[in-house]
Design a protein around this motif. Sequence first.
Motif, PDB file in Angstrom:
ATOM      1  N   ALA A 164       0.809  -1.226   0.000  1.00 16.85           N
ATOM      2  CA  ALA A 164       0.000   0.000   0.000  1.00 16.85           C
ATOM      3  C   ALA A 164       0.838   1.270   0.000  1.00 16.85           C
ATOM      4  O   ALA A 164       0.287   2.363  -0.104  1.00 16.85           O
ATOM      5  CB  ALA A 164      -0.938  -0.001   1.202  1.00 16.85           C
ATOM      6  N   ALA A 165       2.150   1.133   0.097  1.00 14.31           N
ATOM      7  CA  ALA A 165       3.021   2.310   0.098  1.00 14.31           C
ATOM      8  C   ALA A 165       4.252   2.000  -0.747  1.00 14.31           C
ATOM      9  O   ALA A 165       4.605   0.841  -0.948  1.00 14.31           O
ATOM     10  CB  ALA A 165       3.441   2.655   1.523  1.00 14.31           C
ATOM     11  N   TRP A 166       4.876   3.062  -1.240  1.00 14.57           N
ATOM     12  CA  TRP A 166       6.107   2.876  -2.004  1.00 14.57           C
ATOM     13  C   TRP A 166       7.057   4.035  -1.772  1.00 14.57           C
ATOM     14  O   TRP A 166       6.661   5.102  -1.339  1.00 14.57           O
ATOM     15  CB  TRP A 166       5.818   2.702  -3.493  1.00 14.57           C
ATOM     16  N   SER A 167       8.307   3.769  -2.081  1.00 16.21           N
ATOM     17  CA  SER A 167       9.340   4.793  -1.971  1.00 16.21           C
ATOM     18  C   SER A 167      10.363   4.564  -3.075  1.00 16.21           C
ATOM     19  O   SER A 167      10.395   3.504  -3.704  1.00 16.21           O
ATOM     20  CB  SER A 167      10.012   4.735  -0.600  1.00 16.21           C
ATOM     21  N   TYR A 168      11.181   5.556  -3.308  1.00 17.51           N
ATOM     22  CA  TYR A 168      12.264   5.482  -4.281  1.00 17.51           C
ATOM     23  C   TYR A 168      13.577   5.751  -3.544  1.00 17.51           C
ATOM     24  O   TYR A 168      13.990   6.899  -3.409  1.00 17.51           O
ATOM     25  CB  TYR A 168      12.061   6.514  -5.399  1.00 17.51           C
ATOM     26  N   PRO A 169      14.224   4.700  -3.030  1.00 18.78           N
ATOM     27  CA  PRO A 169      15.458   4.902  -2.268  1.00 18.78           C
ATOM     28  C   PRO A 169      16.573   5.578  -3.065  1.00 18.78           C
ATOM     29  O   PRO A 169      17.365   6.329  -2.513  1.00 18.78           O
ATOM     30  CB  PRO A 169      15.872   3.488  -1.864  1.00 18.78           C
ATOM     31  N   ARG A 170      16.633   5.291  -4.364  1.00 19.99           N
ATOM     32  CA  ARG A 170      17.646   5.901  -5.234  1.00 19.99           C
ATOM     33  C   ARG A 170      16.959   6.415  -6.500  1.00 19.99           C
ATOM     34  O   ARG A 170      17.122   5.842  -7.589  1.00 19.99           O
ATOM     35  CB  ARG A 170      18.730   4.877  -5.573  1.00 19.99           C
ATOM     36  N   PRO A 171      16.195   7.500  -6.382  1.00 22.52           N
ATOM     37  CA  PRO A 171      15.494   8.012  -7.563  1.00 22.52           C
ATOM     38  C   PRO A 171      16.471   8.579  -8.596  1.00 22.52           C
ATOM     39  O   PRO A 171      17.619   8.884  -8.277  1.00 22.52           O
ATOM     40  CB  PRO A 171      14.603   9.124  -6.998  1.00 22.52           C
ATOM     41  N   THR A 172      15.963   8.720  -9.802  1.00 20.19           N
ATOM     42  CA  THR A 172      16.768   9.345 -10.854  1.00 20.19           C
ATOM     43  C   THR A 172      16.971  10.825 -10.516  1.00 20.19           C
ATOM     44  O   THR A 172      16.247  11.377  -9.676  1.00 20.19           O
ATOM     45  CB  THR A 172      16.053   9.244 -12.208  1.00 20.19           C
ATOM     46  N   PRO A 173      17.921  11.479 -11.157  1.00 18.84           N
ATOM     47  CA  PRO A 173      18.119  12.913 -10.901  1.00 18.84           C
ATOM     48  C   PRO A 173      16.856  13.749 -11.130  1.00 18.84           C
ATOM     49  O   PRO A 173      16.627  14.726 -10.423  1.00 18.84           O
ATOM     50  CB  PRO A 173      19.226  13.296 -11.884  1.00 18.84           C
ATOM     51  N   LEU A 174      16.015  13.340 -12.071  1.00 23.15           N
ATOM     52  CA  LEU A 174      14.773  14.080 -12.327  1.00 23.15           C
ATOM     53  C   LEU A 174      13.793  14.018 -11.156  1.00 23.15           C
ATOM     54  O   LEU A 174      12.960  14.897 -10.985  1.00 23.15           O
ATOM     55  CB  LEU A 174      14.079  13.540 -13.580  1.00 23.15           C
ATOM     56  N   ALA A 175      13.880  12.962 -10.353  1.00 22.49           N
ATOM     57  CA  ALA A 175      12.940  12.764  -9.240  1.00 22.49           C
ATOM     58  C   ALA A 175      13.622  12.879  -7.884  1.00 22.49           C
ATOM     59  O   ALA A 175      13.095  12.405  -6.879  1.00 22.49           O
ATOM     60  CB  ALA A 175      12.268  11.400  -9.381  1.00 22.49           C
ATOM     61  N   ARG A 176      14.753  13.546  -7.818  1.00 19.64           N
ATOM     62  CA  ARG A 176      15.524  13.617  -6.564  1.00 19.64           C
ATOM     63  C   ARG A 176      14.728  14.206  -5.403  1.00 19.64           C
ATOM     64  O   ARG A 176      15.028  13.941  -4.251  1.00 19.64           O
ATOM     65  CB  ARG A 176      16.818  14.367  -6.779  1.00 19.64           C
ATOM     66  N   MET A 177      13.688  14.994  -5.686  1.00 15.19           N
ATOM     67  CA  MET A 177      12.903  15.605  -4.617  1.00 15.19           C
ATOM     68  C   MET A 177      12.107  14.591  -3.784  1.00 15.19           C
ATOM     69  O   MET A 177      11.664  14.910  -2.696  1.00 15.19           O
ATOM     70  CB  MET A 177      11.969  16.684  -5.178  1.00 15.19           C
ATOM     71  N   ILE A 178      11.956  13.340  -4.264  1.00 14.75           N
ATOM     72  CA  ILE A 178      11.204  12.341  -3.488  1.00 14.75           C
ATOM     73  C   ILE A 178      12.118  11.345  -2.772  1.00 14.75           C
ATOM     74  O   ILE A 178      11.632  10.419  -2.129  1.00 14.75           O
ATOM     75  CB  ILE A 178      10.153  11.603  -4.348  1.00 14.75           C
ATOM     76  N   LYS A 179      13.406  11.547  -2.854  1.00 17.66           N
ATOM     77  CA  LYS A 179      14.324  10.673  -2.112  1.00 17.66           C
ATOM     78  C   LYS A 179      14.042  10.824  -0.619  1.00 17.66           C
ATOM     79  O   LYS A 179      13.890  11.937  -0.113  1.00 17.66           O
ATOM     80  CB  LYS A 179      15.779  11.035  -2.403  1.00 17.66           C
ATOM     81  N   GLY A 180      13.932   9.685   0.066  1.00 21.34           N
ATOM     82  CA  GLY A 180      13.654   9.717   1.495  1.00 21.34           C
ATOM     83  C   GLY A 180      12.190   9.985   1.820  1.00 21.34           C
ATOM     84  O   GLY A 180      11.867  10.347   2.942  1.00 21.34           O
ATOM     85  N   HIS A 181      11.306   9.802   0.848  1.00 21.16           N
ATOM     86  CA  HIS A 181       9.875  10.034   1.032  1.00 21.16           C
ATOM     87  C   HIS A 181       9.079   8.768   0.712  1.00 21.16           C
ATOM     88  O   HIS A 181       9.553   7.909  -0.034  1.00 21.16           O
ATOM     89  CB  HIS A 181       9.395  11.165   0.128  1.00 21.16           C
ATOM     90  N   VAL A 182       7.865   8.697   1.247  1.00 18.79           N
ATOM     91  CA  VAL A 182       6.978   7.541   1.065  1.00 18.79           C
ATOM     92  C   VAL A 182       5.609   8.040   0.620  1.00 18.79           C
ATOM     93  O   VAL A 182       5.078   8.998   1.186  1.00 18.79           O
ATOM     94  CB  VAL A 182       6.824   6.745   2.386  1.00 18.79           C
ATOM     95  N   ALA A 183       5.029   7.371  -0.384  1.00 19.83           N
ATOM     96  CA  ALA A 183       3.673   7.686  -0.849  1.00 19.83           C
ATOM     97  C   ALA A 183       2.762   6.490  -0.577  1.00 19.83           C
ATOM     98  O   ALA A 183       3.227   5.353  -0.452  1.00 19.83           O
ATOM     99  CB  ALA A 183       3.677   8.004  -2.336  1.00 19.83           C
ATOM    100  N   PHE A 184       1.466   6.764  -0.496  1.00 16.29           N
ATOM    101  CA  PHE A 184       0.482   5.722  -0.219  1.00 16.29           C
ATOM    102  C   PHE A 184      -0.455   5.567  -1.409  1.00 16.29           C
ATOM    103  O   PHE A 184      -0.942   6.552  -1.964  1.00 16.29           O
ATOM    104  CB  PHE A 184      -0.314   6.075   1.036  1.00 16.29           C
ATOM    105  N   ALA A 185      -0.730   4.322  -1.769  1.00 13.22           N
ATOM    106  CA  ALA A 185      -1.561   4.033  -2.929  1.00 13.22           C
ATOM    107  C   ALA A 185      -3.042   4.241  -2.617  1.00 13.22           C
ATOM    108  O   ALA A 185      -3.523   3.817  -1.567  1.00 13.22           O
ATOM    109  CB  ALA A 185      -1.339   2.599  -3.388  1.00 13.22           C
ATOM    110  N   PRO A 186      -3.772   4.881  -3.540  1.00 15.50           N
ATOM    111  CA  PRO A 186      -5.218   5.003  -3.366  1.00 15.50           C
ATOM    112  C   PRO A 186      -5.883   3.630  -3.479  1.00 15.50           C
ATOM    113  O   PRO A 186      -5.358   2.727  -4.124  1.00 15.50           O
ATOM    114  CB  PRO A 186      -5.648   5.924  -4.517  1.00 15.50           C
TER     115      PRO A 186
END
Length: 99
Positions: free
Chosen positions: A66-88
Motif C-alpha cells: 500500500a506504500a512505495w518509496s524510491y530509495p535511489r530516484p533518478t536525478p529528475l525525481a531527486r525531490m522524493i528521495k527519502g519520502h513515502v507515498a500511499f496508494a489510493p
Amino acid sequence: MITATFHGQVIARSEQTVYLEGNHYFPAESIVPGALEASWVRTLCFWKGMARYHHVRAGGHRSPNAAWSYPRPTPLARMIKGHVAFAPGTGVIVSGQRP
C-alpha cells in the motif's frame, strides 16, 4: 498539514510533503514507527527509477503493498528521495492541505 490514516489510526503526518503525480510523498521521518513493513515487490518507473513497496500495518490490520518509496530516484525525481507515498484504494486515506 497532510495526514495519512489507516483504519482510523494516523500513520503519517507532515507539512512538508512533496506532491507529485497526484500523490503526497511524506518524509520518512513523518511515518509512525512500525506502520510500514518491507515487501519484496519492486517496480520500475521510466523517469523516477526503481520503486520499493511496503505493507501498511495499524490497529491489527494490514494492507499489502500500500506504500512505495524510491530509495535511489533518478536525478529528475531527486525531490522524493527519502519520502513515502500511499496508494489510493488500499484503505489508506490521505487528507488535509499544505499551508
